[in-house]
Motif scaffolding. Structure first.
Motif, PDB file in Angstrom:
ATOM      1  N   LEU A 188       0.829  -1.210   0.000  1.00 28.22           N
ATOM      2  CA  LEU A 188       0.000   0.000   0.000  1.00 28.22           C
ATOM      3  C   LEU A 188       0.862   1.257   0.000  1.00 28.22           C
ATOM      4  CD1 LEU A 188      -2.996  -0.890   2.353  1.00 28.22           C
ATOM      5  CD2 LEU A 188      -2.961  -0.716  -0.120  1.00 28.22           C
ATOM      6  N   ARG A 189       2.004   1.203   0.680  1.00 26.77           N
ATOM      7  CA  ARG A 189       2.921   2.334   0.664  1.00 26.77           C
ATOM      8  C   ARG A 189       3.457   2.545  -0.757  1.00 26.77           C
ATOM      9  NH1 ARG A 189       6.959   0.948   4.643  1.00 26.77           N
ATOM     10  NH2 ARG A 189       5.268   1.169   6.116  1.00 26.77           N
ATOM     11  N   ARG A 192       0.779   4.084  -2.848  1.00 29.73           N
ATOM     12  CA  ARG A 192       0.687   5.515  -2.551  1.00 29.73           C
ATOM     13  C   ARG A 192       1.752   6.278  -3.336  1.00 29.73           C
ATOM     14  NH1 ARG A 192       3.441   7.336   2.792  1.00 29.73           N
ATOM     15  NH2 ARG A 192       5.127   6.812   1.384  1.00 29.73           N
ATOM     16  N   ILE A 195       1.056   6.437  -7.132  1.00 30.41           N
ATOM     17  CA  ILE A 195       0.052   7.438  -7.494  1.00 30.41           C
ATOM     18  C   ILE A 195       0.639   8.846  -7.374  1.00 30.41           C
ATOM     19  CG2 ILE A 195      -2.169   8.463  -6.815  1.00 30.41           C
ATOM     20  CD1 ILE A 195      -2.970   5.620  -5.837  1.00 30.41           C
ATOM     21  N   LEU A 229      -7.749  -4.230   6.275  1.00 32.78           N
ATOM     22  CA  LEU A 229      -7.373  -3.302   5.210  1.00 32.78           C
ATOM     23  C   LEU A 229      -8.473  -3.216   4.163  1.00 32.78           C
ATOM     24  CD1 LEU A 229      -3.597  -4.182   4.836  1.00 32.78           C
ATOM     25  CD2 LEU A 229      -4.526  -1.973   5.471  1.00 32.78           C
ATOM     26  N   ASP A 231     -11.706  -3.695   4.600  1.00 29.12           N
ATOM     27  CA  ASP A 231     -12.811  -2.905   5.169  1.00 29.12           C
ATOM     28  C   ASP A 231     -12.492  -1.409   5.107  1.00 29.12           C
ATOM     29  OD1 ASP A 231     -13.638  -5.207   7.920  1.00 29.12           O
ATOM     30  OD2 ASP A 231     -14.281  -5.154   5.816  1.00 29.12           O
ATOM     31  N   GLN A 232     -11.236  -1.071   5.440  1.00 28.31           N
ATOM     32  CA  GLN A 232     -10.840   0.343   5.461  1.00 28.31           C
ATOM     33  C   GLN A 232     -10.856   0.942   4.052  1.00 28.31           C
ATOM     34  OE1 GLN A 232      -7.100  -0.086   7.476  1.00 28.31           O
ATOM     35  NE2 GLN A 232      -8.105  -0.543   9.420  1.00 28.31           N
ATOM     36  N   ALA A 235     -14.324   1.540   2.982  1.00 27.86           N
ATOM     37  CA  ALA A 235     -14.948   2.668   3.683  1.00 27.86           C
ATOM     38  C   ALA A 235     -14.399   4.005   3.188  1.00 27.86           C
ATOM     39  CB  ALA A 235     -14.716   2.521   5.190  1.00 27.86           C
ATOM     40  N   THR A 237     -11.235   5.108   3.461  1.00 31.65           N
ATOM     41  CA  THR A 237     -10.209   5.669   4.346  1.00 31.65           C
ATOM     42  C   THR A 237      -8.972   6.130   3.585  1.00 31.65           C
ATOM     43  OG1 THR A 237     -10.951   4.104   6.020  1.00 31.65           O
ATOM     44  CG2 THR A 237      -8.866   5.187   6.441  1.00 31.65           C
ATOM     45  N   TYR A 238      -8.579   5.400   2.543  1.00 27.85           N
ATOM     46  CA  TYR A 238      -7.344   5.736   1.830  1.00 27.85           C
ATOM     47  C   TYR A 238      -7.609   6.411   0.492  1.00 27.85           C
ATOM     48  CZ  TYR A 238      -5.931   2.447   5.367  1.00 27.85           C
ATOM     49  OH  TYR A 238      -5.771   1.814   6.566  1.00 27.85           O
ATOM     50  N   LYS A 239      -8.857   6.825   0.288  1.00 25.52           N
ATOM     51  CA  LYS A 239      -9.227   7.516  -0.950  1.00 25.52           C
ATOM     52  C   LYS A 239      -8.807   6.725  -2.182  1.00 25.52           C
ATOM     53  CE  LYS A 239      -8.695  12.064   1.317  1.00 25.52           C
ATOM     54  NZ  LYS A 239      -9.684  11.767   2.300  1.00 25.52           N
ATOM     55  N   LEU A 240      -8.979   5.422  -2.104  1.00 25.98           N
ATOM     56  CA  LEU A 240      -8.687   4.555  -3.247  1.00 25.98           C
ATOM     57  C   LEU A 240      -9.991   3.915  -3.694  1.00 25.98           C
ATOM     58  CD1 LEU A 240      -5.569   2.587  -1.905  1.00 25.98           C
ATOM     59  CD2 LEU A 240      -5.556   4.336  -3.689  1.00 25.98           C
TER      60      LEU A 240
END
Lengths: 299, 123
Positions: A188-189, A192, A195, A229, A231-232, A235, A237-240
């Motif tokens: 995920l890092r 990030r 992007i 992760l 679920d997040q 929801a 949370t990471y704007k993905l």
């Protein structure tokens, strides 16, 4: 007009080639589309998945590989991308026997490119000394893709890992980007950074993509960290924006990527087994995206 | 082997939904995921709240006072468990919190840990 989709992530080993194969075959099999795949990865994983290792060698011997294409691009000779296409590259029986035009065609990569690519890139840069290599590559390929607009519904790029010109060029040429990722902190890092640094800062394409989705791969449903992760992400949370169906880490997918011989064919059910519903779900979602981008495809 | 029963569609659906309902009552996390999928927001209370709360998700909203208010109703035991489950701090971090009123410090630790994860993961 063919919609161009890049399957890209600068992190390696996240399932780009597998995802590209599932998307290409899913679109052709479930939605009757004509798909052209360009394997821009010198590792040639996707080419081997579709054609088998022997099939990749055959394509190269017939002069139909990315390597042959790049050699011509380093000269003043006209390109004619269609000369490098291996038609009906998929091992699905349903696509081999289809009479309605649905198919997966391929510009195959070739693993010899791993050693030859630096030399090709050098000669390409000599021809375009004042232009970024990826920009020059994209500008040479663009008219060739436009010439194929009526022959295909989707042109799908399997991009190599890393911030390399082939990957950057494919992203520049595409309207839709699917970024496969595994659900762990390191991946995920890296996503990030992909992007923020590559898509936004370097290539400046993020804002003009018609759609960008993350495809979750190698998902272990029983892993509580991955469940958290997922679920997040769902929801927001990471704007993905993630594709609705994560692809499971399964024996079925492992078997699907192995084509034993270039003359060996399998039904979709035999090839993908219990992963076939994942293929269908991914293809359905990409088909929705493509339909929105084009406002509808040919009947 | 029992004989196959013929049941009506209504009865079949009732049995199916009863199993789903039982599972949702026994597994609040499952209930939360199901309801989120259809866009329902549910407030869990008591023990269920501790099982379903996600501090990273809540920290993502950026409102520390709302975060504090939510977690101040949890027991110290639940907060420590959450720090471990969501990897918001190490065992040493937790041990270093001393004194009688540990809850505010646990919540601060959760907030800091969640913010660090958000910085790492958000594009």
């Amino acid at each position: 007009m063919a919609v161009r989709v890049a399957v890209a992530n600068h992190k390696g080993g996240v399932g780009k080639s597998t995802t590209a194969m599932m998307l290409a075959e899913g679109l052709a099999h479930f939605h009757g589309l004509r798909v052209l795949v360009l394997d821009f990865d010198p590792q040639a994983s996707l080419s081997a998945m579709l054609l088998s290792s022997a099939g990749v060698g055959d394509a190269s011997r017939r002069g139909r590989s990315l390597w042959d294409l790049l050699k011509v691009m380093g000269t003043t000779q006209p390109l004619h991308l269609s000369r490098y296409i291996t038609t009906r590259a998929s091992d699905l029986i349903e696509l081999r026997d289809a009479i309605d035009g649905r198919r997966v065609d391929l510009v195959a990569s070739y693993s010899e490119l791993l050693s030859d690519y630096p030399g090709l890139e050098t000669s390409f840069r000599r021809r375009h000394p004042r232009t970024r290599t990826d920009v020059a590559l994209a500008s040479e390929i663009e008219p060739e893709l436009a010439a194929l607009d009526l022959s295909y519904d989707v042109i799908l790029f399997d991009c190599p890992a890393g911030a390399v010109p082939l990957s950057q060029a494919a992203i520049r040429l595409s309207q839709v980007l699917i970024a496969p990722t595994v659900l762990d902190d390191i991946s995920l890092r890296a996503l990030r950074d992909f992007i923020a640094i590559m898509l936004k800062d370097d290539l400046e394409v993020y804002g003009r993509l018609a759609d960008f989705r993350v495809a979750i791969t190698m998902h272990v449903r029983s892993n509580p960290e991955q469940r958290q992760l997922l679920d997040q992400i769902r929801a927001g949370t990471y704007k993905l924006k993630a594709m609705r169906r994560p692809v499971g880490h399964s024996v079925s997918v492992h078997r699907a990527v192995s084509r034993s011989r270039s003359d060996a064919f399998r039904s979709a059910r035999e090839k993908y087994a219990d992963a076939l519903t994942d293929v269908e779900a991914l293809a359905d979602e990409l088909f929705e995206i493509i339909t929105q981008v084009t406002g509808g495809l040919r009947q | 082997m029992t004989e196959k029963q013929k049941i009506s569609p209504g009865d079949a659906l009732s049995r199916l939904f009863e199993v789903i309902r039982e599972e949702a009552l026994a597994n609040p996390r499952f209930a939360q995921r199901m309801l989120s999928a259809v866009g329902c927001q549910v407030a869990f209370v008591g023990d269920d709240a501790a099982k379903t709360a996600d501090p990273i998700l809540l920290a993502g909203a950026g409102d520390f006072s709302a975060f504090y208010e939510t977690f101040s109703t949890f027991s110290e035991k639940d907060l420590k468990a959450m720090i471990g489950t969501f990897a918001l701090g190490t065992a040493e971090d937790v041990k270093s919190i001393k004194g009688k009123a540990k809850k505010p410090a646990y919540i601060d630790l959760m907030w800091a840990g969640a913010q660090a994860k958000l910085r790492d993961r958000r594009a």
